[in-house]
Each structure stands twice: as C-alpha cells, then as structure tokens.
Scaffold this motif. Structure first.
Motif, PDB file in Angstrom:
ATOM      1  N   VAL A   1       0.452  -2.947  -4.104  1.00  9.80           N
ATOM      2  CA  VAL A   1       0.105  -2.749  -2.697  1.00  9.80           C
ATOM      3  C   VAL A   1       0.137  -1.263  -2.365  1.00  9.80           C
ATOM      4  CG1 VAL A   1       1.049  -3.022  -0.349  1.00  9.80           C
ATOM      5  CG2 VAL A   1       0.828  -5.010  -1.837  1.00  9.80           C
TER       6      VAL A   1
ATOM      7  N   GLU B   1       0.543   0.762   1.106  1.00 11.64           N
ATOM      8  CA  GLU B   1       0.851   0.523   2.509  1.00 11.64           C
ATOM      9  C   GLU B   1      -0.291   0.995   3.407  1.00 11.64           C
ATOM     10  OE1 GLU B   1       3.124  -1.179   3.701  1.00 11.64           O
ATOM     11  OE2 GLU B   1       4.851  -1.191   2.364  1.00 11.64           O
ATOM     12  N   GLY B   2      -0.690   0.150   4.336  1.00 11.47           N
ATOM     13  CA  GLY B   2      -1.740   0.490   5.275  1.00 11.47           C
ATOM     14  C   GLY B   2      -3.139   0.275   4.747  1.00 11.47           C
TER      15      GLY B   2
ATOM     16  N   GLY C   1      -3.690  -2.246   1.819  1.00 14.75           N
ATOM     17  CA  GLY C   1      -3.823  -3.583   1.277  1.00 14.75           C
ATOM     18  C   GLY C   1      -3.433  -3.728  -0.176  1.00 14.75           C
ATOM     19  N   ARG C   2      -3.753  -4.908  -0.709  1.00 18.68           N
ATOM     20  CA  ARG C   2      -3.387  -5.293  -2.072  1.00 18.68           C
ATOM     21  C   ARG C   2      -4.539  -5.033  -3.029  1.00 18.68           C
ATOM     22  NH1 ARG C   2       0.670  -8.371  -3.902  1.00 18.68           N
ATOM     23  NH2 ARG C   2       1.209  -8.949  -1.759  1.00 18.68           N
TER      24      ARG C   2
ATOM     25  N   GLY D   1       5.000  -4.492  -3.736  1.00 13.35           N
ATOM     26  CA  GLY D   1       4.594  -5.377  -2.644  1.00 13.35           C
ATOM     27  C   GLY D   1       4.848  -4.664  -1.335  1.00 13.35           C
ATOM     28  N   TYR D   2       4.542  -5.307  -0.226  1.00 16.48           N
ATOM     29  CA  TYR D   2       4.772  -4.683   1.073  1.00 16.48           C
ATOM     30  C   TYR D   2       6.263  -4.407   1.261  1.00 16.48           C
ATOM     31  CZ  TYR D   2      -0.042  -5.911   2.053  1.00 16.48           C
ATOM     32  OH  TYR D   2      -1.413  -6.006   2.000  1.00 16.48           O
ATOM     33  N   GLY D   3       6.598  -3.126   1.430  1.00 11.35           N
ATOM     34  CA  GLY D   3       7.990  -2.733   1.534  1.00 11.35           C
ATOM     35  C   GLY D   3       8.732  -2.786   0.216  1.00 11.35           C
TER      36      GLY D   3
END
Length: 223
Positions: free
Chosen positions: A42, A44-45, A47-48, A79-81
């Motif tokens: 990912v 951030e901001g 996407g994947r 991943g996110y975070g």
C-alpha cells in the motif's frame, strides 16, 4: 517468513537482548520477511498495488511495480498504517508505466512469483513472441493465462497515454496494477491495465520488464 498475502497475516519477529545492567539493554531486530512478485503493498493516499518482480541495483534489493502506484519518495507499506517496506526511487507514468522501490533493511527479495498460495520460480526475462502463452499472477484472482496478441501497443487511459505495451488475451480484474506476467519461468511484464473482467472476458496490457530494468540499471532477482 513471507511477506503479507491476501487473507494471510504478516508475522514480524523481534529478538530482545537484555544483558545485565540497566544501561546496556538493547533491541536486536531480525528479518521482517520475504518479498516476491505477486505480493501486495500500500502507498498511503494512493491505494493498493502489487509487486511485479524483485530486483537489485548493486547490493540494494528492491522490486518493480506499476508507475501509477507511486512517485519518487513515496513509502511502500505492508498495509494501511502498516510496516514500511521500502521507498520509491523512481517512477514513470504516463508515457511508460513502471517504477522501482528500494527495500528497507530486513526485507529479502526472492526470485519467485506467487498468487493465492501458488508459487513459481523466475529464471530469466526472455521476451515471449506474439502467440506465445503468458500468465498473470493476480493477488485478486490467482493465475490467469492467455496469449500475447500484440507488441508495441498504445493505450489511452483517463489520466494519460502509455506506449510500448504488450496486449494479451488474459482477462483483467480490478486491483491488479503492477501484477507480474510470466511466460513459463521467464519474467515478461508489469500489469498496466485492461478491459472488462474475468466473467465477461477482455484483454490485459503489460509494460515489458526489460524496459524497466534497462531504464533504472536494475538486475532481475532469479531463483
């Protein structure tokens, strides 16, 4: 240990060293895990995206992905975070659609490609001819195969035009930017985009891997 895959939790191991004496306690990290083609990450901001193939520049390990996934300086995360994996060193989109990410210490590039648990070795990057069989390792839908239909294709996306792509009969699914294409055990390309989906059919386009390796002075990691 392996890098995170869909529906599989990432395991991080830390060994705590605590020699006698309050002033000498320290933490000793060990390997976070392996990075392979087909693993997801990912930004951030933004996407994947998907790891296409692992590479090296000198002694620095890294991986290729789609150019639209990030820009120079962006951080790739599990991943996110999540835990940082590496940093985008260079990116080209539109015009081209490739980027390379250098790995942070503790991440190991492996010369394999995986999709939904099925793993294959990467032995080289000899380009497949028109009519040859190719397969995409999708983190969303697993392995999908077809044939090379056209080389040097031009595709106009809403945010720009990309030239020099390879069109295939492999069906497309959302969420596969950067996913790797193989012909046998030979690395072919980085998923750029496609039409329709695997229920109705369609085509998928990939950026040839050789162009990205040459552009950034990278060497493919092989098994």
């Amino acid at each position: 240990m392996r890098f995170i895959r869909p529906a599989v939790a990432l395991v991080l191991a830390l060994v705590l060293g605590a020699p006698p004496g309050p002033a000498r306690a320290h933490t000793q990290p060990v390997s976070y895990g392996d990075i392979r083609g087909g693993d997801t990450f990912v930004v951030e901001g933004k996407g994947r995206c998907t790891v296409a193939f692992t590479v090296r520049r000198g002694t620095t390990g890294g991986f290729l992905t789609a150019g639209r996934c990030g820009e120079s300086g962006d951080i790739a995360l599990t991943g996110y975070g999540g835990t940082p994996i590496g940093v985008f060193q260079a990116s080209s989109y539109p015009g081209d659609d490739y980027a390379w990410v250098s790995l942070d210490p503790g991440w190991t590039p492996r010369g394999t490609v995986v999709a939904l648990g099925a793993e294959r070795a990467v032995r080289g990057s000899a380009p497949a001819a028109v009519g040859a069989s190719v397969c995409q390792a999708s983190p969303v839908a697993g392995w999908h195969c077809g044939t090379v239909q056209q080389r040097n294709a031009t595709v106009s996306y809403p945010d720009g035009t990309v030239t020099g792509l390879v069109r295939t009969s492999v069906c497309a699914e959302p969420g596969t930017w950067g996913a790797p294409f193989l012909s046998g055990d030979q690395a072919q390309g980085i998923t750029s985009g496609g039409t329709d989906n695997c229920a109705t059919g369609g085509s998928t386009f990939f950026q040839p891997v050789a162009e990205a390796l040459s552009a950034y002075g990278l060497t493919l990691v092989t098994s």
